[in-house]
Design an enzyme around this catalytic site. Sequence first.
Site, PDB file in Angstrom:
ATOM      1  N   VAL A 195       0.841  -1.200   0.000  1.00 27.26           N
ATOM      2  CA  VAL A 195       0.000   0.000   0.000  1.00 27.26           C
ATOM      3  C   VAL A 195       0.873   1.247   0.000  1.00 27.26           C
ATOM      4  O   VAL A 195       2.054   1.199   0.342  1.00 27.26           O
ATOM      5  CB  VAL A 195      -0.951   0.029   1.211  1.00 27.26           C
ATOM      6  CG1 VAL A 195      -1.924  -1.144   1.146  1.00 27.26           C
ATOM      7  CG2 VAL A 195      -0.193   0.035   2.516  1.00 27.26           C
ATOM      8  N   LYS A 196       0.248   2.376  -0.378  1.00 31.97           N
ATOM      9  CA  LYS A 196       0.998   3.627  -0.463  1.00 31.97           C
ATOM     10  C   LYS A 196       0.924   4.342   0.875  1.00 31.97           C
ATOM     11  O   LYS A 196       0.074   5.186   1.095  1.00 31.97           O
ATOM     12  CB  LYS A 196       0.424   4.507  -1.576  1.00 31.97           C
ATOM     13  CG  LYS A 196       1.209   4.362  -2.871  1.00 31.97           C
ATOM     14  CD  LYS A 196       0.746   5.303  -3.925  1.00 31.97           C
ATOM     15  CE  LYS A 196       1.877   6.160  -4.458  1.00 31.97           C
ATOM     16  NZ  LYS A 196       2.957   5.410  -5.098  1.00 31.97           N
ATOM     17  N   ALA A 197       1.844   3.956   1.776  1.00 36.48           N
ATOM     18  CA  ALA A 197       1.895   4.573   3.092  1.00 36.48           C
ATOM     19  C   ALA A 197       3.091   5.515   3.147  1.00 36.48           C
ATOM     20  O   ALA A 197       4.175   5.177   2.663  1.00 36.48           O
ATOM     21  CB  ALA A 197       2.019   3.503   4.169  1.00 36.48           C
TER      22      ALA A 197
END
Length: 313
Positions: A164-166
């Site tokens: 995920v784009k964290a």
Amino acid sequence: MATPQAAPAHPKYVWWNGELVEWDHATVHVTAMEWVGVSAVFEGIKAYANPEEEKAYVFRLSEHMQRFDESMRLMRMEPEWNAEQLSESVLALLRANGVREDTYIRPFAYRGRGGRSFRSASENAPSILINTHPFTTTLKTGKTITTGVSSWTRISDNVMPPRVKAVANYQNSQLAWQEVMRNGYDDAIILNERHKVAEAPGACVMLVKRGRVITPPVTAGVLESITRSTLLQMFEEQLGTRTEEREVDRTELYLADEVFLCGTGAEVTPVVSVDRYPVGNGQIGPITSRMIDLYHDVVRGLDAPYDPWRTAI
Ligand SMILES: *Cc1c(COP(=O)(O)O)cnc(C)c1O
């Protein structure tokens, strides 16, 4: 004679928690920075101008907003808006800002509604900000980069899921970038905990060997890139190129015919060397070159297939 007008330093509006808010009024208190980044997730989306139609298209908007939703769910955030509503909000913002040029769109979800601890577990409805700014494409500019394999290991699914784009995942990316840039390279390749190729700090990696396009699988410690799956589909359907998703060894990059990075930010960026091994003959390879041309036409909607991938602003 009319004097040319300087481009405004920023767009008029951002979208913030359900409203179009004027740029200067969209402020948070400095103390909020203490912890906002810890669990924040984001998206990077691009809208590309179509010069013939004098309008711009957002590329794969619904896929990006679905991933944004997944990133939030993984962090156990419960957003007030679903992916479809947020897609509409992106379009409303782009229209309010009168966007016609190449524009980068950045949705950002953070725990910012009170609470002072890094834990903030009780605060489940995230604040959401969407902002936009113009960007300059590198597609068809001839841009190439050199890369070095970083000595840092890519974060893994059971540590900090790279899927995920964290925002916090970029700590790992920063370490790799800072290292290889000091060593004289433009960008990094990061290996995963199994010592296989994962990805670049902010883009996925693909190589070409004997006419086949090869890229690590989504279980190799990579972000599940939308550009990655876009290109895999276009290689098969448009260029008739076979593709393989499988583990990749570091030395396969040294011996590849072509290597390139891909991502919304990176677009399709040819890599001309890895650890100073020249890739192929050290120039942009023919398969990379054809994909750059195709990707350019598809994102701009220049007489190109895949209509459903583009949303007119
Ligand atoms: C955003 C990103 C990518 C590219 O993903 P796209 O969906 O193609 O934009 C690749 N790797 C990392 C680490 C990223 O943050």
